[in-house]
Scaffold this active site. Structure first.
Site, PDB file in Angstrom:
ATOM      1  N   CYS A 259       0.482  -0.869   0.043  1.00 54.25           N
ATOM      2  CA  CYS A 259       0.124   0.117  -0.168  1.00 54.25           C
ATOM      3  C   CYS A 259       1.016   1.468   0.130  1.00 54.25           C
ATOM      4  O   CYS A 259       1.437   1.436  -1.015  1.00 54.25           O
ATOM      5  CB  CYS A 259      -0.944  -0.374   1.109  1.00 54.25           C
ATOM      6  SG  CYS A 259      -2.382   1.398   0.881  1.00 54.25           S
ATOM      7  N   LEU A 260       1.265   1.635   0.970  1.00 55.22           N
ATOM      8  CA  LEU A 260       1.730   3.150   1.048  1.00 55.22           C
ATOM      9  C   LEU A 260       3.340   3.053   1.002  1.00 55.22           C
ATOM     10  O   LEU A 260       4.158   3.191   0.460  1.00 55.22           O
ATOM     11  CB  LEU A 260       1.364   3.918   2.631  1.00 55.22           C
ATOM     12  CG  LEU A 260       2.468   5.105   2.908  1.00 55.22           C
ATOM     13  CD1 LEU A 260       1.736   5.713   2.092  1.00 55.22           C
ATOM     14  CD2 LEU A 260       2.823   5.188   4.089  1.00 55.22           C
ATOM     15  N   GLY A 303      -5.736   5.996  -2.097  1.00 46.61           N
ATOM     16  CA  GLY A 303      -6.016   7.359  -2.532  1.00 46.61           C
ATOM     17  C   GLY A 303      -4.821   7.995  -3.329  1.00 46.61           C
ATOM     18  O   GLY A 303      -4.952   9.009  -4.139  1.00 46.61           O
ATOM     19  N   HIS A 343      -3.832  -4.662  -0.155  1.00 45.63           N
ATOM     20  CA  HIS A 343      -3.916  -5.306   1.112  1.00 45.63           C
ATOM     21  C   HIS A 343      -3.852  -6.956   0.927  1.00 45.63           C
ATOM     22  O   HIS A 343      -4.669  -7.737   1.598  1.00 45.63           O
ATOM     23  CB  HIS A 343      -4.202  -4.872   1.923  1.00 45.63           C
ATOM     24  CG  HIS A 343      -4.554  -3.578   2.748  1.00 45.63           C
ATOM     25  ND1 HIS A 343      -3.191  -3.252   3.776  1.00 45.63           N
ATOM     26  CD2 HIS A 343      -5.170  -2.341   1.795  1.00 45.63           C
ATOM     27  CE1 HIS A 343      -3.624  -1.805   3.649  1.00 45.63           C
ATOM     28  NE2 HIS A 343      -4.044  -1.151   2.522  1.00 45.63           N
ATOM     29  N   GLU A 345      -3.003  -9.398   3.202  1.00 44.37           N
ATOM     30  CA  GLU A 345      -3.420  -9.909   4.479  1.00 44.37           C
ATOM     31  C   GLU A 345      -4.520  -8.967   4.811  1.00 44.37           C
ATOM     32  O   GLU A 345      -5.258 -10.030   5.743  1.00 44.37           O
ATOM     33  CB  GLU A 345      -2.337  -8.538   5.449  1.00 44.37           C
ATOM     34  CG  GLU A 345      -3.361  -7.497   6.287  1.00 44.37           C
ATOM     35  CD  GLU A 345      -2.914  -6.060   4.747  1.00 44.37           C
ATOM     36  OE1 GLU A 345      -1.756  -5.991   4.550  1.00 44.37           O
ATOM     37  OE2 GLU A 345      -2.914  -4.790   4.927  1.00 44.37           O
TER      38      GLU A 345
END
Lengths: 364, 1080
Positions: A259-260, A303, A343, A345
């Site tokens: 993600c990030l 985002g 994700h 997870e």
């Protein structure tokens, strides 16, 4: 009825509403902590998993709108620690700035529940509104893009707040390293707001996890690989992390970004990121694995996205969003670097891609 | 699957609608054919169900109206030589047929590939032992169980597992014969029954009260696998999912439970190697994350049709494409043509399915619902609150309720029993229990229904209490809003606050409390949708679509399938919409039945998946501002609204609602017939029992009793004595208090005819007369119809047409209509007239290849239609329509024919003569050939005499005849030898029951002695056992005679394998309106 409401934590207030930066107003009723608040308004289309979503640190600074209209049905299980990582959810507190729903269950029922959603919000001082046409609100966000907004309770005004101008990751991760003892393989997790499930996914596979702050110099630690976690805000604000990752890359440590973390890895590699109009926040994002016939249903909350055109030689896109074609994953052709925008997870969401943790560990 | 696409594919349909296998398979089969056509593949369909959309001439390239069984399908394969076959779109019937074809080596012999899920995988889902073994291989939990093949083994295994146990029947539709057993005696009884239908029975761990959760799973051959929808049963384990109220998505599951089950579902589907679509059912413990996999249906199912409608994801269409080897990722989501089909829909509304039962239509049937399916249809309601969807759904059932609460006619005698041993009324017992002070915990303990659902019901009760308290002061704006948001109807609120429905409507409009239109887009507004799949809600602040009025027409759908109103009206509605579109109108469909094609959002320009009620139609009309509403195609539900919406100032297109009323109101209609000098059976409106008795004694018994506004004989009865008469009066008055009760002379030994027609401004433009095989007295929906008539005098036909013309003129009929006649010695009497499309419209349209609905729609819209030339009706073949009964599923129901309709579906077949068409039709509804032995019990002496000639024929055919005492004696006196068997109640051997249990007869003929027996008589026991043991049963003397004649003239080999086109090559007449040119 009123008695039950009090017992379940519902506090009735007059004049509660959500005001967007474009001036549109949505009247609702408060069921959380009665306090005005501002943030970036985003919507999530997941149909289950509100406790997991609300505790996801990536929502820091955001006002979350759920498109599924019935929220709170199964209450909230106790948030006492279930293992060394912490409570049952994704962090030890509610991370959203506020919650906006169509209907909240006054009465919940589940064998594992210890409190209502409303009680939980009150305990953690998070404002929330119900009685809002979240479909109408979502369409507005879809058409105009994510907007800043504020929840106003009892006419108490607040300033508009944009979390993307802040270094929000500094607010959500650990402040000093934490070690979760496991097996021989040692993985550094750069905690930019890491979901507990990421730590648990590594521990479940027998790794030892060294969870370090976002700006921590971990290169002197003893480790086999690096996982850059998810987190809130604009990846470009994480300059220190990007610099750390770049150094780790130079030493060819295996790296997995989530993600990030995916965006940070791309930036560290020399690529660019940009803000999506309204992001991906859902549990049903289809991601194609490039060069195969396979497509996975993924859980997402972001985002910003990576622009794969900006990546230097040696890098290749790994996954692509089958709906809008945005980049969902990167791999280096010759070095042990990989990352995904979604994700693996899960929590909340489908567990289809948790095999990626196995791939990461195999890479070490 | 080799990767290369087949060129010619055979699709198997599911045959007649029956309990457990209904309209959902028309929807899935139609979608499959559309998918194949899109890929340019030639399609062959075998399905005798004439009322379906899938048997339209514009879909499959060849349609065979033949039984879906291995014998006929093999013949079709031999003739057509398809290179692929699809087994997953015709329910269990098609699946079982496919398994048999494979077992017989037919598929290999003719090189037919099974497309989609392999035969091996199908077998592994159908055979419980194999299934459990497959699950165990991947560590998935199934109920502890064991397959047994004998009654004694069943008892032994049950004792090992420990009582209570669940007994399941393998290879069964809709849980047929399955049930819980609490002791060895119950196991013995159930197992004996079960082995009559199936070689294998399963005894398993009993999971009553666990949550019941289903997932619809899609997988392609590249191993991409997604769950399109999950659903939670309101009625937990113990109640068949077809009998349960079902909610989508699940409401009470946490993320961890939802995704744990989802992961198991995908693991199972991958391990089984499903390609296409399947359904997986779970039991989930209420107190842990323990689960069991109950079953996998490796085919489209009732649940998949529901899931398609609930999510907007067209499962059948996608499944068919995956069966051809396409990739899920490459297919687009048809709702927006933008995103991929490889995704999982996100809902931003709640969907509730509620079953519709018709148990009251049957004599002696058990009212309890459980693990076997008894419901005949279902409704689906959409809302943004559970309460809103639930109350909408309950009204949609059209069972005389105005919502969950506020139903004065609802009474439960034993609440606690109702909660734990439910009947169809359980959901209404919950608010009643709350009002009587039972706690939510207590209600949960009795019913095992999740408390979250019970809290929602309590919320509805609380709003009702507040409404009633406000009765004197008038309802506040806040309360009215809250009530509307919780799904209260205007008339429901009106009843509670002491106002009228229009007053409530006026008040809420004054306060701007109006419903909003929301779109179903599969992605919870994340992406814009291109389709207008819509519902109304009071839980919204604005509309998703712009209000535009451009040349649009609203068509009202038929609602839930039930006895008397079924897929035939869906065919009418879909054809209406198609014609309207071709004529250039924008079409707006309102319907709420998830099993239908009319609720496929591609069929019309706007689909409102919502109530067909006065309130909702007014709301939508006000938004749409259409040219008008067509109410004559959806059967009785829209027809009943005609006068009301006319009085509300809406434009009803077609025949004037005043004329409709004049035909529906027995008084007005009778006066009209008198004025036209048209005969009718003598009748009287009933005021008191004494008057009724006097009338009956004057005209002579038997008499027919019924309410004036009826469909399918609800609460009708034939009385032969004073005491029977009084009993029927009691029953009838419960059904309808608004409309009076009628009593009429019941004419015996007369033929029944019906005419289906379309008139334009009072002039008949097209008509078709069908004759009934059975004499008058059998409900027209249960009768066997023949077109063109074979045994009717020309003079009778002429008179029928003449009377029809007179009535059409007098009522100025402008659209479709149907008149039923009784004919005796060329005398015709009118018994019923409906100014709407009838049940037999698809039958006559398809037999004549002349689309009556298309013509009627053009008439209604004022487009010119020429008068059809009479030669169109001179066809060189015969069509026979036969009813399908579902008595096997209705424990205890007396399987006889009467004035109340009992059949759940129908088929029609074509033949070069009556016998051929008749045999094909009856073989399609469960009769078997050859017949080697028969039990005769021919009832009253007139019937005995009438059957004498038939018995002689049977003797001549060398069929072994068994008979009951009277029949045996009568036949012996006429030189026909039979083996005498003792009556069931005589308990002597050789006894009929023993022979029935051992299935020593291929056919049972039992003619009832009077019209409506209510006791446990010998005759009843014969009939019921025949049904329980799967032996074909004939209870009508004329049907028996025709059957014997047909047997004597034709064998299986004489039944020709000819497609519809081969009988009538006038191709594609109906869909493109070419009929007009052909006819003129």
């Amino acid at each position: 009825m009123q008695g039950t409401r009090e017992k379940t934590g519902m506090v009735q207030t007059e004049n509660s509403r959500l005001v967007l930066e474009d001036g549109s107003v949505f009247e609702g009723r408060s069921f959380g902590f009665p306090q005005s608040v501002s943030g970036e308004v985003v919507f999530n289309t997941g149909m289950v998993g509100y406790p997991e979503t609300l505790t996801d640190p990536s929502y820091k600074g955001q006002i979350l709108v759920t498109t599924y209209p019935l929220i709170g049905n199964y209450g909230v299980s106790g948030d006492d620690p279930v293992d060394e990582v912490g409570g049952p959810f994704e962090s030890n507190r509610l991370q959203v700035s506020a919650l906006v729903v169509s209907e909240v269950s006054v009465h919940h029922d589940h064998w594992n529940a210890s409190k209502s959603l409303s009680q939980w919000l009150l305990e953690q001082r998070i404002p929330a509104l119900w009685g809002i046409d979240t479909r109408s609100l979502t369409k507005r966000l879809r058409e105009k893009g994510s907007m800043l907004g504020k929840i106003l309770i009892d006419e108490k005004d607040v300033e508009l707040y944009d979390p993307n101008n802040d270094n929000v990751i500094a607010l959500v991760g650990v402040t000093s390293p934490v070690v979760y003892a496991g097996g021989k393989t040692r993985i550094v997790v750069i905690d930019g707001g890491c979901k507990n499930s990421i730590i648990r996914s590594l521990l479940a596979r027998g790794a030892t996890v060294i969870r370090v702050p976002w700006d921590y110099d971990f290169l002197d630690e003893e480790f086999d690989g690096v996982l850059i976690s998810n987190g809130p805000g604009d990846p470009k604000a994480c300059e220190k992390t990007i610099a750390q990752v770049r150094r780790a890359m130079e030493r060819e440590f295996p790296i997995f970004g989530v993600c990030l973390g995916h965006q940070i890895l791309a930036l560290a590699a020399g690529g660019n990121t940009y803000k999506l109009k309204y992001g991906h926040r859902s549990q049903n994002q289809p991601c194609k694995e490039i060069g195969t016939n396979r497509c996975y249903i993924t859980s997402q909350n972001h985002g910003y996205a990576v622009d794969p055109q900006t990546l230097p030689a040696g890098w290749e896109p790994w996954f692509t969003n089958a709906n809008d074609g945005t980049n969902e994953g990167l791999r280096h052709r010759s070095r042990p670097f990989m990352s995904v925008q979604f994700h693996p997870e899960a929590a909340p969401g489908p567990v289809d891609t948790n095999f990626l943790f196995d791939e990461f560990l195999r890479m070490l | 699957m080799t990767g290369s696409q087949p060129k010619k594919v055979l699709v198997l349909g599911s045959g007649a609608l029956k309990i457990g296998e209904a309209g959902e398979f028309d929807y899935s089969g139609s979608q499959a054919i559309k998918a194949l056509k899109e890929e340019g593949i030639t399609t062959i369909l075998v399905n005798p169900n004439v009322a379906t959309i899938q048997t339209s001439d514009y879909l499959a390239d060849e349609v065979y109206f033949l039984p879906v069984n291995a014998y006929f399908v093999e013949k079709v394969i031999e003739k057509e030589r398809p290179d692929g076959i699809m087994l997953g779109f015709g329910g269990q019937t098609a699946l079982n047929c496919g398994l048999e074809l494979d077992q017989k080596g037919v598929l290999t012999r003719y090189g037919v590939n099974v497309l989609g899920t392999s035969i091996q995988a199908i077998r592994e889902t159908e055979d419980r032992d194999l299934f459990i073994k497959k699950l165990t291989e991947i560590g998935v939990k199934a109920p502890r169980s064991s397959a047994v093949t004998s009654v004694s083994m069943a008892v032994r295994v049950a004792e090992e597992i420990g009582y209570p146990v669940m007994l399941r029947v393998a290879y069964a539709l809709g849980g047929l014969g399955s049930g819980s057993c609490w002791n060895a005696e119950e196991v013995r009884e159930r197992a004996t029954h079960a082995f009559a239908h199936s070689p294998q029975v399963l005894i398993e761990e009993f999971l009553k009260g666990w949550k019941e959760i289903e997932y619809e799973v899609v997988r392609d051959r590249f191993d991409n696998c997604v769950t399109v929808c999950n659903m939670e049963n309101f009625d937990p384990m113990g109640i068949h999912t077809g009998e349960s109220i079902v909610v989508a998505p699940s409401q009470t599951l946490t993320n961890s439970e939802y995704h744990m089950l989802r992961e198991v579902a995908i693991r199972v589907v991958r391990h089984l190697g499903i390609v296409g679509e399947c359904n997986i059912q779970f039991a989930l413990d209420r107190h842990s994350e323990g689960y069991r996999v109950i079953e996998v249906n490796a085919r489209l199912s009732r649940s998949s049709a529901l899931a398609s409608k609930a999510t907007g994801y067209p499962l059948a269409l996608i499944a068919a494409k995956l069966g051809l080897g396409l990739s899920l990722v490459d297919l687009k989501n048809p709702i927006n043509n933008l995103t991929t089909a490889c995704f999982e829909p996100s809902l931003d509304y709640v969907v509730i399915k509620i079953p519709r039962w018709d148990l009251r239509k049957f004599r002696m049937v058990s009212q309890r619902i459980g693990s076997g399916m008894k419901s005949v249809g279902e409704v689906m309601a959409i809302g943004r609150k559970f309460e809103e969807a639930l109350q909408k759904g309950l009204r949609m059932l059209e069972i005389g309720v105005c919502g969950l609460v506020g139903n004065d006619n609802f009474r439960v005698s034993d609440l606690e029993r109702e909660l734990c041993e439910p009947t169809p009324d359980r959901v209404f017992a919950i608010p009643e229990a709350i009002k009587r002070g039972l706690s939510i915990d207590r209600i949960h303990d009795l019913s095992h229904i999740d408390k979250w659902f019970l809290y929602k019901i309590r919320h509805i009760v609380e709003i009702e209490e507040r409404l009633r308290q406000r009765a004197s002061q008038g309802c506040s704006r806040e309360l009215l809003t809250e009530a509307k948001q919780a799904g209260f109807a205007d008339r429901q609120i009106a009843g509670m606050v002491g106002l009228t429905e229009p007053q409530i409507r006026g008040q809420r409009k004054h306060w701007n409390i109006v419903p909003r239109v929301k779109q179903i887009d599969t992605l919870a507004a994340e992406y814009p949708a291109q389709t207008n799949y819509l519902y109304l809600t009071y839980n919204g602040q604005d509309d998703d679509i712009a209000r535009e009025s451009t040349n649009s027409v609203i068509v009202l759908g038929s609602g839930a399938y039930r006895i008397g109103s079924s897929v035939e009206f869906d065919w009418c509605c879909v054809n209406t919409v198609q014609t309207l579109r071709r004529l250039g109108y924008r079409t707006v469909m309102i319907n709420y039945n998830p099993e239908t094609v009319s609720t496929d959002y591609n069929e019309c320009d706007k689909l409102y998946f919502d109530e067909v009620s006065l309130e909702t139609v007014l709301d939508i009309y006000e938004m749409e501002q259409p040219l008008g509403v067509i109410i004559s195609m959806g059967g009785q539900i829209p027809n009943n609204l005609a006068l009301k919406i006319h009085e509300a100032g809406l434009t009803v297109l077609g025949t004037s609602p005043l004329s409709i009323d004049a035909a529906e109101d027995r008084h007005k209609f009778s006066q009209l017939l008198d004025r036209l000098a048209v005969e009718q059976p003598e009748w009287k409106e009933l005021v008191t029992g004494e008057e009724a008795k006097a009338f009956a004694n004057r005209v002579g018994y038997p008499v027919l009793v019924r309410p004036s506004y009826v469909l399918s004989g609800a609460a009708m009865g034939v009385a032969s004595t004073d005491s029977e008469l009084l009993r029927f009066l009691d029953r009838a008055s419960e059904v309808s208090q608004r409309y009076p009760i009628m009593i009429s002379k019941f004419v015996e030994n007369a033929k029944e005819l019906e005419i289906d027609a379309v008139a334009c401004a009072g002039e008949v433009v097209v008509w078709a007369i069908s004759e009934h095989v059975e004499n008058a007295g059998v409900h027209s929906g249960d009768a066997t119809l023949v077109l063109p008539p074979q045994r009717t005098y020309l003079e009778t036909m002429r008179r029928t047409r003449k009377v029809t013309g007179k009535i059409a003129k007098a009522l100025n009929i402008h659209g479709p209509f149907n008149i039923q006649f009784i004919a005796k010695d060329n005398d015709v009497k009118v018994i019923e007239c409906n100014l709407r499309a009838s049940r037999s419209f698809p039958f006559v349209s398809k037999i004549l290849k002349l689309n009556f609905v298309d013509l009627a729609t053009k008439v209604i819209m004022g487009h010119p239609v020429p008068k059809i030339h009479g030669s169109v009706f001179d066809v060189e073949y015969v069509g026979v329509k036969a009813p399908q009964f579902s008595f096997t599923r209705l424990d205890g129901a007396d399987p006889t024919l009467g004035v109340e309709m009992a059949s759940t579906g129908e088929v029609a077949c074509l033949g070069d003569d009556f016998e051929e068409a008749f045999l094909k039709a009856v073989l399609s509804v469960g009769y078997h050939l050859p017949v080697r032995s028969m039990l005769l019990s021919t009832g009253p002496v007139e019937a005995k005499a009438a059957f004498l000639e038939s018995a002689r024929i049977l003797q001549g055919l060398g069929i072994t005849l068994y008979a009951t005492k009277g029949t045996s004696e009568f036949l012996r006196a006429n030189d026909i030898e039979t083996t005498l068997l003792h009556w069931p109640l005589e308990q002597e051997t050789p006894n009929i029951l023993e022979y029935l249990t051992q299935r020593k007869f291929d056919l049972v003929v039992n003619i009832p002695k009077n019209y409506q027996e209510e006791e446990l008589t010998n005759d009843y026991m014969i009939r019921r056992h025949a049904v329980n043991f799967g032996i074909p049963l004939i209870t009508n003397i004329q049907f028996a005679q025709r059957f014997v004649e047909a047997l004597s003239r034709k064998g299986l080999d004489d039944l020709e394998i000819k497609s519809w086109r081969e009988y009538n090559p006038q191709h594609r007449l109906s869909s493109i309106g070419g009929a007009l040119t052909a006819g003129s």
